[in-house]
Scaffold this motif. Structure first.
Motif, short mmCIF file in Angstrom:
data_model
loop_
_atom_site.label_atom_id
_atom_site.label_comp_id
_atom_site.label_asym_id
_atom_site.label_seq_id
_atom_site.Cartn_x
_atom_site.Cartn_y
_atom_site.Cartn_z
N UNK A 142 -10.63 -1.07 -5.58
CA UNK A 142 -11.56 -0.21 -4.82
C UNK A 142 -10.79 0.86 -4.02
N UNK A 143 -11.29 2.08 -3.99
CA UNK A 143 -10.59 3.17 -3.29
C UNK A 143 -10.27 2.84 -1.83
N UNK A 144 -11.17 2.15 -1.14
CA UNK A 144 -10.91 1.85 0.27
C UNK A 144 -9.71 0.90 0.43
N UNK A 145 -9.51 0.00 -0.54
CA UNK A 145 -8.35 -0.89 -0.48
C UNK A 145 -7.06 -0.13 -0.77
N UNK A 146 -7.13 0.80 -1.72
CA UNK A 146 -5.97 1.66 -1.99
C UNK A 146 -5.56 2.42 -0.74
N UNK A 147 -6.56 2.97 -0.05
CA UNK A 147 -6.26 3.75 1.16
C UNK A 147 -5.67 2.89 2.26
N UNK A 148 -6.11 1.65 2.37
CA UNK A 148 -5.53 0.76 3.38
C UNK A 148 -4.07 0.44 3.04
N UNK A 149 -3.77 0.30 1.76
CA UNK A 149 -2.38 0.06 1.35
C UNK A 149 -1.51 1.28 1.64
N UNK A 150 -2.05 2.45 1.40
CA UNK A 150 -1.32 3.68 1.71
C UNK A 150 -1.09 3.77 3.22
N UNK A 151 -2.11 3.47 3.98
CA UNK A 151 -1.99 3.51 5.44
C UNK A 151 -0.92 2.54 5.93
N UNK A 152 -0.90 1.34 5.37
CA UNK A 152 0.11 0.36 5.75
C UNK A 152 1.52 0.86 5.42
N UNK A 153 1.67 1.45 4.23
CA UNK A 153 2.98 1.98 3.83
C UNK A 153 3.45 3.06 4.80
N UNK A 154 2.55 3.88 5.26
CA UNK A 154 2.93 4.95 6.18
C UNK A 154 3.34 4.40 7.55
N UNK A 155 2.73 3.30 7.95
CA UNK A 155 3.08 2.72 9.25
C UNK A 155 4.49 2.13 9.25
N UNK A 156 4.99 1.77 8.06
CA UNK A 156 6.35 1.25 7.98
C UNK A 156 7.37 2.28 8.45
N UNK A 157 7.03 3.55 8.34
CA UNK A 157 7.98 4.62 8.63
C UNK A 157 8.40 4.68 10.10
N UNK A 158 7.67 3.99 10.97
CA UNK A 158 8.05 3.99 12.38
C UNK A 158 9.48 3.48 12.57
N UNK A 159 9.94 2.64 11.66
CA UNK A 159 11.31 2.12 11.77
C UNK A 159 12.35 3.20 11.61
N UNK A 160 12.00 4.27 10.90
CA UNK A 160 12.97 5.34 10.69
C UNK A 160 13.35 6.04 11.99
N UNK A 161 12.51 5.90 13.00
CA UNK A 161 12.77 6.55 14.30
C UNK A 161 13.76 5.75 15.14
N UNK A 162 14.08 4.53 14.71
CA UNK A 162 15.00 3.67 15.45
C UNK A 162 16.43 4.05 15.09
#
Length: 291
Positions: A142-162
């Protein structure tokens, strides 16, 4: 930093060590705290996130632990309890099994080394690139599940700021040329990689197809994760090698296995181009894709 996963791993490893020293089975340990063998297994595998002081003291008594060993176990249990709630908890219903364990390791690591044969590491993906991967792997999702997975992947990027988090990436030529999402998506991804390569804590290198024979041609994509000291106990957990599979993931923790993958990463890196040259190639390739 996600101390919970790392502390749980350390606690489980020590409890298994002390139980085996006492020549007790998991079944016997389960009877000590009136639980199931499966729960003891999850505890020793570092997958149980909450452990009471009552359990720790009962197991320490049964295992004949010294006062110092008991204090160490209690300290790790306290470290698990006091860690902040992991940011990925709201996404657990949409991620693949046990990927939360990897996220905990990644969030705790001081250094990660990636070898990628065919694509860009998830930590470095653009939204469109990630979305294209999800639709390729799960065309009926379902598209909404795909978007949640994309959103989760983008949140991982916060580690790059460390700034204390070091990332060393080695990519095959296939990873820079694979048409995931089409030329426009790839061009955007390559430009994003070029930008990330200028961060002081990020190194991105590239292995061309015509590089001399190297282990990268026979070793699958993997991640080597290395960890800092745990704040409360000062313990340093051994490194972990993570191999992401299409039907299941693999975590390697034994020292001989980790040593072989560390050697493989060094050998692959030996034939990789330097970061500055890699950056120019990525920008050139992005320009080709945009034409």
């Amino acid at each position: 930093m996600s101390g919970s996963t790392l502390a749980a791993r350390a606690l489980g490893r020590l409890l298994a060590e002390y139980r085996q020293r006492a020549q007790l089975t998991r079944s016997a340990a389960a009877r000590v705290v009136d639980t199931s063998i499966q729960t003891i297994g999850r505890l020793e595998d570092g997958l149980k996130t909450k452990v009471s002081r009552v359990w720790i003291n009962a197991l320490a008594d049964a295992y004949g632990c010294s006062d110092d060993e008991r204090r160490l176990l209690l300290g790790l249990a306290q470290e698990m309890a006091s860690a902040q709630q992991n940011w990925w908890r709201p996404y657990e219903d949409t991620m693949k099994p046990r990927f939360d364990y990897y996220l905990g390791l990644e969030a705790s690591a001081r250094r990660v080394s990636f070898w990628r044969q065919a694509d860009v590491p998830g930590l470095f993906q653009t939204p469109e690139y990630r979305r294209a991967i999800e639709w390729t792997e799960h065309p009926t999702m379902p598209p909404e599940q795909v978007e949640r997975r994309v959103e989760m992947a983008m949140r991982r990027k916060n580690r790059l700021e460390d700034k204390g988090f070091e990332i060393d990436v080695v990519l095959s030529e296939a990873a820079l040329r694979g048409q995931i999402g089409g030329p426009a998506v790839l061009a955007e991804q390559l430009r994003y990689l070029a930008d990330l390569s200028e961060l002081p804590n990020v190194s991105i290198r590239y292995v061309p197809h015509d590089a001399p024979g190297h282990l990268g041609s026979v070793v699958e994509s993997f991640v080597l994760l290395e960890f800092p000291k745990l704040p409360a106990t000062g313990m340093v957990e051994p490194p972990v090698v993570y191999i992401e599979g299409f039907v299941g993931d693999l975590y390697l923790e034994r020292e001989p296995e980790v040593r072989r993958y560390r050697h493989a990463f060094g050998e692959i890196g030996r034939v990789a181009l330097d970061p500055a040259t890699t950056r120019q190639i990525m920008l050139s390739r992005a320009k080709e894709c945009g034409e």
